[in-house]
Design a protein around this motif. Structure first.
Motif, PDB file in Angstrom:
ATOM      1  N   GLN A  54       0.817  -1.218   0.000  1.00 19.45           N
ATOM      2  CA  GLN A  54       0.000   0.000   0.000  1.00 19.45           C
ATOM      3  C   GLN A  54       0.850   1.267   0.000  1.00 19.45           C
ATOM      4  OE1 GLN A  54      -3.483   0.128   2.587  1.00 19.45           O
ATOM      5  NE2 GLN A  54      -3.056   2.252   3.118  1.00 19.45           N
ATOM      6  N   ASP A  55       1.923   1.276   0.767  1.00 21.14           N
ATOM      7  CA  ASP A  55       2.723   2.489   0.883  1.00 21.14           C
ATOM      8  C   ASP A  55       3.405   2.869  -0.427  1.00 21.14           C
ATOM      9  OD1 ASP A  55       1.995   2.691   3.505  1.00 21.14           O
ATOM     10  OD2 ASP A  55       3.837   1.813   4.313  1.00 21.14           O
ATOM     11  N   SER A  56       3.568   1.903  -1.324  1.00 23.65           N
ATOM     12  CA  SER A  56       4.211   2.194  -2.611  1.00 23.65           C
ATOM     13  C   SER A  56       3.209   2.573  -3.693  1.00 23.65           C
ATOM     14  CB  SER A  56       5.041   0.993  -3.062  1.00 23.65           C
ATOM     15  OG  SER A  56       4.209  -0.129  -3.318  1.00 23.65           O
ATOM     16  N   CYS A  57       1.913   2.524  -3.370  1.00 20.67           N
ATOM     17  CA  CYS A  57       0.872   2.882  -4.344  1.00 20.67           C
ATOM     18  C   CYS A  57       0.737   4.400  -4.418  1.00 20.67           C
ATOM     19  CB  CYS A  57      -0.470   2.272  -3.944  1.00 20.67           C
ATOM     20  SG  CYS A  57      -0.509   0.469  -3.992  1.00 20.67           S
ATOM     21  N   SER A  58       0.668   4.930  -5.626  1.00 23.97           N
ATOM     22  CA  SER A  58       0.537   6.378  -5.782  1.00 23.97           C
ATOM     23  C   SER A  58      -0.874   6.830  -5.444  1.00 23.97           C
ATOM     24  CB  SER A  58       0.906   6.795  -7.201  1.00 23.97           C
ATOM     25  OG  SER A  58       0.050   6.165  -8.141  1.00 23.97           O
ATOM     26  N   VAL A  59      -0.967   8.039  -4.916  1.00 20.99           N
ATOM     27  CA  VAL A  59      -2.267   8.630  -4.575  1.00 20.99           C
ATOM     28  C   VAL A  59      -2.883   9.237  -5.832  1.00 20.99           C
ATOM     29  CG1 VAL A  59      -3.419  10.437  -3.240  1.00 20.99           C
ATOM     30  CG2 VAL A  59      -1.588   9.079  -2.194  1.00 20.99           C
ATOM     31  N   ILE A  60      -4.163   8.997  -6.013  1.00 19.49           N
ATOM     32  CA  ILE A  60      -4.900   9.538  -7.163  1.00 19.49           C
ATOM     33  C   ILE A  60      -5.311  10.966  -6.832  1.00 19.49           C
ATOM     34  CG2 ILE A  60      -6.923   9.240  -8.630  1.00 19.49           C
ATOM     35  CD1 ILE A  60      -6.850   6.224  -7.717  1.00 19.49           C
ATOM     36  N   SER A  61      -5.014  11.887  -7.708  1.00 15.78           N
ATOM     37  CA  SER A  61      -5.285  13.304  -7.436  1.00 15.78           C
ATOM     38  C   SER A  61      -6.781  13.580  -7.412  1.00 15.78           C
ATOM     39  CB  SER A  61      -4.600  14.186  -8.476  1.00 15.78           C
ATOM     40  OG  SER A  61      -5.074  13.897  -9.777  1.00 15.78           O
ATOM     41  N   GLU A  62      -7.152  14.536  -6.582  1.00 15.93           N
ATOM     42  CA  GLU A  62      -8.544  14.959  -6.509  1.00 15.93           C
ATOM     43  C   GLU A  62      -8.991  15.486  -7.876  1.00 15.93           C
ATOM     44  OE1 GLU A  62     -10.840  14.826  -4.060  1.00 15.93           O
ATOM     45  OE2 GLU A  62      -9.415  13.665  -2.869  1.00 15.93           O
ATOM     46  N   GLY A  63     -10.222  15.198  -8.231  1.00 18.66           N
ATOM     47  CA  GLY A  63     -10.748  15.657  -9.510  1.00 18.66           C
ATOM     48  C   GLY A  63     -10.536  14.683 -10.642  1.00 18.66           C
ATOM     49  N   THR A  64      -9.785  13.599 -10.398  1.00 19.96           N
ATOM     50  CA  THR A  64      -9.611  12.576 -11.428  1.00 19.96           C
ATOM     51  C   THR A  64     -10.934  11.866 -11.681  1.00 19.96           C
ATOM     52  OG1 THR A  64      -7.309  12.200 -10.780  1.00 19.96           O
ATOM     53  CG2 THR A  64      -8.376  10.458 -12.046  1.00 19.96           C
ATOM     54  N   ARG A  65     -11.253  11.670 -12.944  1.00 16.72           N
ATOM     55  CA  ARG A  65     -12.513  11.014 -13.287  1.00 16.72           C
ATOM     56  C   ARG A  65     -12.568   9.596 -12.727  1.00 16.72           C
ATOM     57  NH1 ARG A  65     -13.744   7.172 -17.057  1.00 16.72           N
ATOM     58  NH2 ARG A  65     -15.954   7.027 -17.650  1.00 16.72           N
ATOM     59  N   LEU A  66     -13.721   9.241 -12.178  1.00 13.27           N
ATOM     60  CA  LEU A  66     -13.992   7.869 -11.777  1.00 13.27           C
ATOM     61  C   LEU A  66     -14.798   7.185 -12.871  1.00 13.27           C
ATOM     62  CD1 LEU A  66     -14.968   8.256  -8.001  1.00 13.27           C
ATOM     63  CD2 LEU A  66     -12.782   7.490  -8.964  1.00 13.27           C
ATOM     64  N   GLY A  67     -14.382   5.988 -13.247  1.00 14.71           N
ATOM     65  CA  GLY A  67     -15.105   5.213 -14.234  1.00 14.71           C
ATOM     66  C   GLY A  67     -16.025   4.193 -13.582  1.00 14.71           C
ATOM     67  N   VAL A  68     -16.641   3.365 -14.401  1.00 13.70           N
ATOM     68  CA  VAL A  68     -17.404   2.230 -13.876  1.00 13.70           C
ATOM     69  C   VAL A  68     -16.439   1.397 -13.027  1.00 13.70           C
ATOM     70  CG1 VAL A  68     -18.789   0.219 -14.497  1.00 13.70           C
ATOM     71  CG2 VAL A  68     -18.789   2.240 -15.985  1.00 13.70           C
ATOM     72  N   PRO A  69     -16.796   1.017 -11.804  1.00 13.80           N
ATOM     73  CA  PRO A  69     -15.827   0.384 -10.909  1.00 13.80           C
ATOM     74  C   PRO A  69     -15.567  -1.097 -11.177  1.00 13.80           C
ATOM     75  CG  PRO A  69     -17.892   0.712  -9.760  1.00 13.80           C
ATOM     76  CD  PRO A  69     -18.052   1.372 -11.108  1.00 13.80           C
ATOM     77  N   LEU A  70     -15.893  -1.564 -12.352  1.00 14.89           N
ATOM     78  CA  LEU A  70     -15.533  -2.904 -12.801  1.00 14.89           C
ATOM     79  C   LEU A  70     -15.538  -2.897 -14.315  1.00 14.89           C
ATOM     80  CD1 LEU A  70     -18.561  -5.381 -12.265  1.00 14.89           C
ATOM     81  CD2 LEU A  70     -18.754  -2.920 -12.542  1.00 14.89           C
ATOM     82  N   THR A  71     -14.863  -3.864 -14.926  1.00 11.77           N
ATOM     83  CA  THR A  71     -14.866  -3.934 -16.381  1.00 11.77           C
ATOM     84  C   THR A  71     -16.238  -4.408 -16.855  1.00 11.77           C
ATOM     85  OG1 THR A  71     -14.074  -6.209 -16.455  1.00 11.77           O
ATOM     86  CG2 THR A  71     -12.405  -4.461 -16.399  1.00 11.77           C
ATOM     87  N   ARG A  72     -16.479  -4.303 -18.143  1.00  9.03           N
ATOM     88  CA  ARG A  72     -17.806  -4.640 -18.666  1.00  9.03           C
ATOM     89  C   ARG A  72     -18.168  -6.088 -18.317  1.00  9.03           C
ATOM     90  NH1 ARG A  72     -18.913  -3.221 -24.789  1.00  9.03           N
ATOM     91  NH2 ARG A  72     -18.646  -1.154 -23.882  1.00  9.03           N
ATOM     92  N   PRO A  73     -19.270  -6.292 -17.597  1.00  9.78           N
ATOM     93  CA  PRO A  73     -19.668  -7.647 -17.192  1.00  9.78           C
ATOM     94  C   PRO A  73     -20.351  -8.394 -18.331  1.00  9.78           C
ATOM     95  CG  PRO A  73     -21.283  -6.074 -16.407  1.00  9.78           C
ATOM     96  CD  PRO A  73     -20.201  -5.268 -17.088  1.00  9.78           C
ATOM     97  N   SER A  74     -20.602  -9.675 -18.121  1.00 12.19           N
ATOM     98  CA  SER A  74     -21.303 -10.447 -19.149  1.00 12.19           C
ATOM     99  C   SER A  74     -22.755 -10.018 -19.265  1.00 12.19           C
ATOM    100  CB  SER A  74     -21.205 -11.948 -18.859  1.00 12.19           C
ATOM    101  OG  SER A  74     -22.142 -12.362 -17.882  1.00 12.19           O
ATOM    102  N   LYS A  75     -23.330  -9.510 -18.176  1.00 11.85           N
ATOM    103  CA  LYS A  75     -24.736  -9.090 -18.232  1.00 11.85           C
ATOM    104  C   LYS A  75     -25.090  -8.211 -17.036  1.00 11.85           C
ATOM    105  CE  LYS A  75     -25.936 -13.791 -16.678  1.00 11.85           C
ATOM    106  NZ  LYS A  75     -24.578 -14.320 -17.001  1.00 11.85           N
ATOM    107  N   ILE A  76     -26.138  -7.427 -17.248  1.00 10.46           N
ATOM    108  CA  ILE A  76     -26.783  -6.659 -16.181  1.00 10.46           C
ATOM    109  C   ILE A  76     -28.220  -7.153 -16.115  1.00 10.46           C
ATOM    110  CG2 ILE A  76     -27.443  -4.387 -15.321  1.00 10.46           C
ATOM    111  CD1 ILE A  76     -25.307  -3.196 -17.197  1.00 10.46           C
ATOM    112  N   VAL A  77     -28.564  -7.824 -15.034  1.00  9.99           N
ATOM    113  CA  VAL A  77     -29.920  -8.328 -14.840  1.00  9.99           C
ATOM    114  C   VAL A  77     -30.622  -7.402 -13.860  1.00  9.99           C
ATOM    115  CG1 VAL A  77     -31.327 -10.352 -14.310  1.00  9.99           C
ATOM    116  CG2 VAL A  77     -28.958 -10.655 -15.056  1.00  9.99           C
ATOM    117  N   CYS A  78     -31.815  -6.968 -14.220  1.00 14.39           N
ATOM    118  CA  CYS A  78     -32.548  -6.010 -13.388  1.00 14.39           C
ATOM    119  C   CYS A  78     -33.869  -6.605 -12.907  1.00 14.39           C
ATOM    120  CB  CYS A  78     -32.824  -4.742 -14.169  1.00 14.39           C
ATOM    121  SG  CYS A  78     -31.338  -3.900 -14.749  1.00 14.39           S
ATOM    122  N   VAL A  79     -34.289  -6.129 -11.751  1.00  9.30           N
ATOM    123  CA  VAL A  79     -35.563  -6.542 -11.162  1.00  9.30           C
ATOM    124  C   VAL A  79     -36.513  -5.355 -11.222  1.00  9.30           C
ATOM    125  CG1 VAL A  79     -36.711  -7.508  -9.136  1.00  9.30           C
ATOM    126  CG2 VAL A  79     -34.323  -8.116  -9.626  1.00  9.30           C
ATOM    127  N   GLY A  80     -37.670  -5.536 -11.823  1.00 13.59           N
ATOM    128  CA  GLY A  80     -38.658  -4.474 -11.913  1.00 13.59           C
ATOM    129  C   GLY A  80     -39.700  -4.578 -10.814  1.00 13.59           C
TER     130      GLY A  80
END
Length: 285
Positions: A54-80
């Motif tokens: 952890q101590d060797s990991c660089s800090v991400i600067s404030e204001g950096t864009r956040l993306g989808v927090p996982l790569t594209r999954p095989s599916k998105i299943v929704c409950v209506g």
């Protein structure tokens, strides 16, 4: 642990948000947050890796864009219609079993990216939802074992075009899968961080006005029921997303109905899962 991905669209790297809110780059770990990561004890391995690195990991600067927090999954299943009060405002009967539909994975965008109102849209709507991230392959899972197959939880805005969804022939997918209609994040909270996903406050504002303010205790079908039920009909793969439905307060349910227009700002959040913010823009060719 809170898993994030950061950087320009299409070039995101994996990161972690620490307890104090600091965000660090963990790309040196060697795996992005994908099916391989979730399906091979990636969370545990990353936790152990951070103890020494952890101590060797660089800090991400404030204001950096956040993306989808996982790569594209095989599916998105929704409950209506999974909240009793939402079913009532939609004028629909409480379902006897979960109503399922798919949302296109190409709808995924970062938590603070723009939402594009589609070409020819007149009824684009908002829906704050608790989403589940699958951590272990799930097929014919019993309710009692459902949590063993969950990696964590994430905030999702299930943006919907009601005319496409309801007034056009066919299934709901036409009104659910438009580009940018699945803002997800800011982070995936691993399941150890969320003690009871069936009792979380969630809310959504449009232009500063509270539109949705409820709790997942109003679920008709709780998290473990939903995971078990879906797994009876399809195999859920690590990294797949299940979105568990929205509470009352959508634009469709207002009298008269109110829909999103260019310049509108949606802000939403779930207890323990952070907040996100999207500005609406009209489609431009």
């Amino acid at each position: 642990m809170k898993l994030i991905r950061f950087g320009a669209e299409g070039n995101e790297k994996p990161g972690v948000q620490l307890e104090n809110g600091t965000k660090i780059d963990v790309s040196a770990f060697g795996l992005d947050y994908n099916e391989t990561f979730f399906g091979n004890n990636g969370i545990e391995k990353l936790t152990n890796w951070l103890k020494e690195n952890q101590d060797s990991c660089s800090v991400i600067s404030e204001g950096t864009r956040l993306g989808v927090p996982l790569t594209r999954p095989s599916k998105i299943v929704c409950v209506g219609l999974n909240y009793a009060q939402h079913a009532a405002e939609a004028g629909m009967e409480i379902p006897k079993e979960p109503v399922l539909f798919f949302k296109s994975t190409t709808a995924l965008v970062g938590p603070n990216d723009e939402v594009i109102i589609p070409k020819n849209s007149e009824k684009t709507d908002w829906e704050v939802e608790l989403a589940i991230v699958i951590g272990k392959k799930a097929s014919y899972v019993e309710e009692a074992d459902a949590f063993d197959h969950i990696a964590g939880y994430v905030l999702h805005n299930d943006v919907s075009e009601r005319a496409f969804q309801i007034e056009r022939s066919g299934q709901w997918c036409k009104g659910k899968g438009c580009d940018t209609f699945a803002p997800v994040g800011p982070f995936i909270a691993t399941k150890d961080e969320i003690k009871n996903p069936n009792n979380l406050n969630l809310w959504l504002k449009v232009n500063g006005e509270m539109m949705q303010n409820s709790n997942t205790s109003d679920f008709i079908f709780n998290v473990q029921h939903v995971v078990s039920h879906i797994s009876q009909f399809m195999t859920l793969l690590p990294g797949d997303i299940i979105s568990t439905g929205t509470p009352f307060g959508v634009g469709l349910g207002l009298k008269p109905p109110v829909y999103l227009k260019e310049g509108d700002i949606m802000e939403l959040g779930i207890e323990g899962l952070g907040t996100s913010k999207q500005v609406c823009k009209n489609y431009k060719a």
